[in-house]
Enzyme design. Structure first.
Site, PDB file in Angstrom:
ATOM      1  N   LYS A 115       0.819  -1.216   0.000  1.00 54.40           N
ATOM      2  CA  LYS A 115       0.000   0.000   0.000  1.00 54.40           C
ATOM      3  C   LYS A 115       0.856   1.270   0.000  1.00 54.40           C
ATOM      4  CE  LYS A 115      -3.746  -2.139   2.634  1.00 54.40           C
ATOM      5  NZ  LYS A 115      -4.778  -2.518   1.700  1.00 54.40           N
ATOM      6  N   GLU A 199      -3.180   6.520   8.752  1.00 54.97           N
ATOM      7  CA  GLU A 199      -4.026   7.252   7.816  1.00 54.97           C
ATOM      8  C   GLU A 199      -5.143   7.931   8.600  1.00 54.97           C
ATOM      9  OE1 GLU A 199      -4.359   4.945   3.717  1.00 54.97           O
ATOM     10  OE2 GLU A 199      -6.265   4.949   4.757  1.00 54.97           O
ATOM     11  N   HIS A 234     -14.522  -5.068   7.655  1.00 54.12           N
ATOM     12  CA  HIS A 234     -13.846  -4.375   6.551  1.00 54.12           C
ATOM     13  C   HIS A 234     -13.779  -5.227   5.290  1.00 54.12           C
ATOM     14  CE1 HIS A 234     -12.721  -1.163   9.221  1.00 54.12           C
ATOM     15  NE2 HIS A 234     -12.000  -1.963   9.983  1.00 54.12           N
ATOM     16  N   ARG A 291      -5.586  -7.750 -10.198  1.00 52.94           N
ATOM     17  CA  ARG A 291      -6.163  -9.065 -10.511  1.00 52.94           C
ATOM     18  C   ARG A 291      -7.661  -8.901 -10.766  1.00 52.94           C
ATOM     19  NH1 ARG A 291      -9.035  -9.574  -5.872  1.00 52.94           N
ATOM     20  NH2 ARG A 291      -8.101  -8.666  -4.023  1.00 52.94           N
TER      21      ARG A 291
HETATM   22  P1  ADP Z   1      -7.650  -4.272   2.467  1.00 51.33           P
HETATM   23  O1  ADP Z   1      -6.562  -4.306   1.454  1.00 51.33           O
HETATM   24  O2  ADP Z   1      -7.312  -4.997   3.716  1.00 51.33           O
HETATM   25  O3  ADP Z   1      -8.983  -4.668   1.884  1.00 51.33           O
HETATM   26  P2  ADP Z   1      -8.330  -1.450   2.175  1.00 51.33           P
HETATM   27  O4  ADP Z   1      -7.348  -0.353   2.279  1.00 51.33           O
HETATM   28  O5  ADP Z   1      -8.794  -1.814   0.791  1.00 51.33           O
HETATM   29  O6  ADP Z   1      -7.762  -2.752   2.917  1.00 51.33           O
HETATM   30  O7  ADP Z   1      -9.599  -1.098   3.066  1.00 51.33           O
HETATM   31  C1  ADP Z   1     -10.631  -2.009   3.329  1.00 51.33           C
HETATM   32  C2  ADP Z   1     -11.810  -1.281   3.948  1.00 51.33           C
HETATM   33  O8  ADP Z   1     -11.420  -0.646   5.178  1.00 51.33           O
HETATM   34  C3  ADP Z   1     -12.372  -0.151   3.103  1.00 51.33           C
HETATM   35  O9  ADP Z   1     -13.294  -0.612   2.159  1.00 51.33           O
HETATM   36  C4  ADP Z   1     -13.023   0.729   4.157  1.00 51.33           C
HETATM   37  O10 ADP Z   1     -14.254   0.185   4.568  1.00 51.33           O
HETATM   38  C5  ADP Z   1     -12.061   0.627   5.317  1.00 51.33           C
HETATM   39  N1  ADP Z   1     -11.053   1.719   5.272  1.00 51.33           N
HETATM   40  C6  ADP Z   1      -9.821   1.684   4.720  1.00 51.33           C
HETATM   41  N2  ADP Z   1      -9.172   2.850   4.863  1.00 51.33           N
HETATM   42  C7  ADP Z   1     -10.007   3.666   5.538  1.00 51.33           C
HETATM   43  C8  ADP Z   1      -9.914   5.016   6.027  1.00 51.33           C
HETATM   44  N3  ADP Z   1      -8.813   5.758   5.853  1.00 51.33           N
HETATM   45  N4  ADP Z   1     -10.979   5.516   6.691  1.00 51.33           N
HETATM   46  C9  ADP Z   1     -12.092   4.774   6.913  1.00 51.33           C
HETATM   47  N5  ADP Z   1     -12.241   3.504   6.497  1.00 51.33           N
HETATM   48  C10 ADP Z   1     -11.208   2.937   5.819  1.00 51.33           C
END
Ligand code: ADP
Length: 494
Positions: A115, A199, A234, A291
């Site tokens: 990331k 973040e 999540h 992917r």
């Molecule tokens: P992963 O790769 O584990 O799926 P992501 O970065 O794609 O992680 O985030 C997964 C989920 O977590 C998002 O869809 C959202 O619901 C929540 N999320 C991620 N970052 C944030 C953020 N900065 N603020 C609020 N919710 C977040």
């Protein structure tokens, strides 16, 4: 390309094989001892046993899979999602062995697989990022002062994260130390890499992602968005396309930003750029998944593009056969992930035997699955049974069709998320399109799964009011009785 090996199992292996077969390409399945009788094994032209059920002794054996390819004269490997699909070293080895990897280059995978490096690449293209740290953080004191600067609540995230793991919300200064330790140890055990970063926690976010497709001749298109805000832990569980909150202007802007993200890592093939959208409709880049996504069917339904065929064509060095202006959104599609989980028990996996298993049918219903009646759901893998997708000329038709399909789908022997899917479809917030990633926490009451659903209660209340009103006016009530009958009929499965 005459023969493709699908290095995966279950629904996604079958889904890939079906497109390959339509293209006149032979297919090879691989399987573990737990999947001996799986439909994907029976469907393939050839099938090879990899080993015992645990994935590190079967589906993750990259070298064995490459040997199988050489022996069976396989031209290309499709990795599906999960398992080896984001493993850059595997992609390298495949290409070195003279086999085509159906996916992006290992270099793009390396950039987007982490990331932090993804954000670094995206920054060069002026892509909006959630405020936060630029590099990995190890020191608790540093974490505390950065969190204060950003403003609580913040999110500690694993750089190598995926599947919602290694993510901790920190609500105040006192929580920093404990949550930081938990995030690092979770990241280490899940991904073998304890790097974390901080973040800003967006408080009422929607998860919106854009599907992109890029060929090797510098042509890139986006295939609009998927709304994936209904999540538990999540992790996505209900998805739809298009999103009910994007205006055509915002859609175009996010589409162009997604293509910039793809360009920032010289992306080839099908990929997904994930964004978070805040209450004021500001969007921020989260990550890119290099992917095919689980939820890709909703995009296929509204664009009439077979994404697996496109992946194969790109891998065969073909140019994209359409341009951005050739693409448009037609109708609406919704997907409910049918997991062997108990929504009454905080979505705890509930694996077992599929005693009864009958798919729903009919207009606008698509079921991507990899099981048959009588099969066991193995404990070794993700407990997803199928993806139930409905399509309609508009959102209302897709939604009502999903309710009908959830009711028609017969599964016994395990608890599933079907009842949850129906609950979501009938919830006023979903109907209005007014929800965020906290839908489950805010609006899901497991007890109501065994009661009448909210929408049904509203219909019932409206019918009672109608009857009373009409009685007062001394008018016959036949019409009201008809309405109530259909709502009571629906009760039988709730
Ligand atoms: P992963 O790769 O584990 O799926 P992501 O970065 O794609 O992680 O985030 C997964 C989920 O977590 C998002 O869809 C959202 O619901 C929540 N999320 C991620 N970052 C944030 C953020 N900065 N603020 C609020 N919710 C977040």
């Amino acid at each position: 390309m005459n023969k493709i090996l699908v290095a995966n199992r279950g629904e996604i292996a079958l889904r890939v094989m079906k497109s390959a077969r339509e293209m006149g390409i032979q297919t090879v399945a691989v399987y573990s001892e737990a999947d001996r009788n799986s439909p994907h094994v029976k469907y393939a032209d050839e099938a090879v046993l990899l080993g015992p059920p645990p994935s590190n002794q079967s589906y993750l054996l990259g070298d064995t899979i490459i040997e199988v390819c050489k022996k069976l004269k396989v031209d290309a490997i499709h990795p599906g999602y999960g398992f080896l699909s984001e493993n850059a070293d595997f992609a390298d080895k495949v290409e070195k062995a003279g086999i085509t990897f159906i996916g992006p280059s290992s270099q793009s995978m390396r950039i987007m697989g982490d990331k932090l490096s993804a954000k670094e690449a995206a920054k060069k293209f002026d892509i909006p990022l959630v405020p936060g740290t630029e590099g990995a953080i190890t020191d608790v004191e540093e974490a505390r002062s950065i969190s204060k600067e950003i403003g609580f609540p913040v999110l500690i995230k694993a750089s190598a994260g995926g599947g919602g793991k290694g993510m901790r919300i920190v609500r105040n200064e006192e929580e920093v130390e404990e949550q930081m330790k938990l995030a690092v140890s979770e990241a280490k055990s899940a991904f073998g890499d304890g790097s974390v970063f901080i973040e800003k926690y967006v408080s009422s976010p929607r998860h919106i992602e854009i599907q992109v497709l890029c060929d090797k001749f510098n042509n890139q298109v986006h295939l609009f968005e998927r709304e994936c805000s209904i999540q538990r832990r999540h992790q996505k569980v209900v998805e739809e396309a298009p999103s009910s909150v994007l205006t055509p202007e915002l859609r175009e802007k996010m589409g162009q930003t997604a293509l910039d993200v793809a360009r920032s890592c010289e992306y080839i093939g099908a990929g997904t750029v994930e964004f978070i959208l805040d209450e004021n409709r500001n969007y921020y880049f989260l990550e890119m998944n290099p992917r095919l996504q689980v939820e890709h069917p909703v995009t296929e339904m509204i664009t009439n593009v077979d994404l697996v065929k496109e992946q194969i064509k790109v891998a065969r060095n073909e140019k994209l056969s359409f341009k951005q202006e050739d693409l448009s959104i037609i109708g609406h599609a919704i997907e409910v992930r049918v997991y062997a989980e108990n929504p009454m028990e905080n979505f705890l996996p509930d694996i077992g035997n599929l005693k009864a298993y009958q798919r729903p049918h009919g207009t606008g219903v698509r079921v991507d699955d990899g099981f048959e009646e009588g099969m066991d759901i193995p404990i070794y893998y993700d407990p997803m049974i199928s993806k139930l997708v409905t399509y309609g000329k508009d959102r209302e038709e897709a939604r009502k069709r999903m309710i009908r399909a959830c009711e028609d789908y017969v599964i016994s022997g395990v608890q599933t998320t079907l009842s949850f899917g129906k609950y979501v479809m009938e919830h006023p917030r979903f109907i209005e399109g007014d929800f965020d990633t906290h839908f489950v926490d805010k609006h899901f009451d497991p007890k109501r799964l065994t009661e009448k659903s909210g929408a049904e209660e509203e219909v019932a209340a409206a019918v009672v009011a109608y009857l009373l009103e009409n009685r007062k006016a001394q008018v016959a009530v036949k019409g009201g009785a008809t309405t109530s009958k259909s709502s009571w009929k629906r009760n039988r499965t709730s």
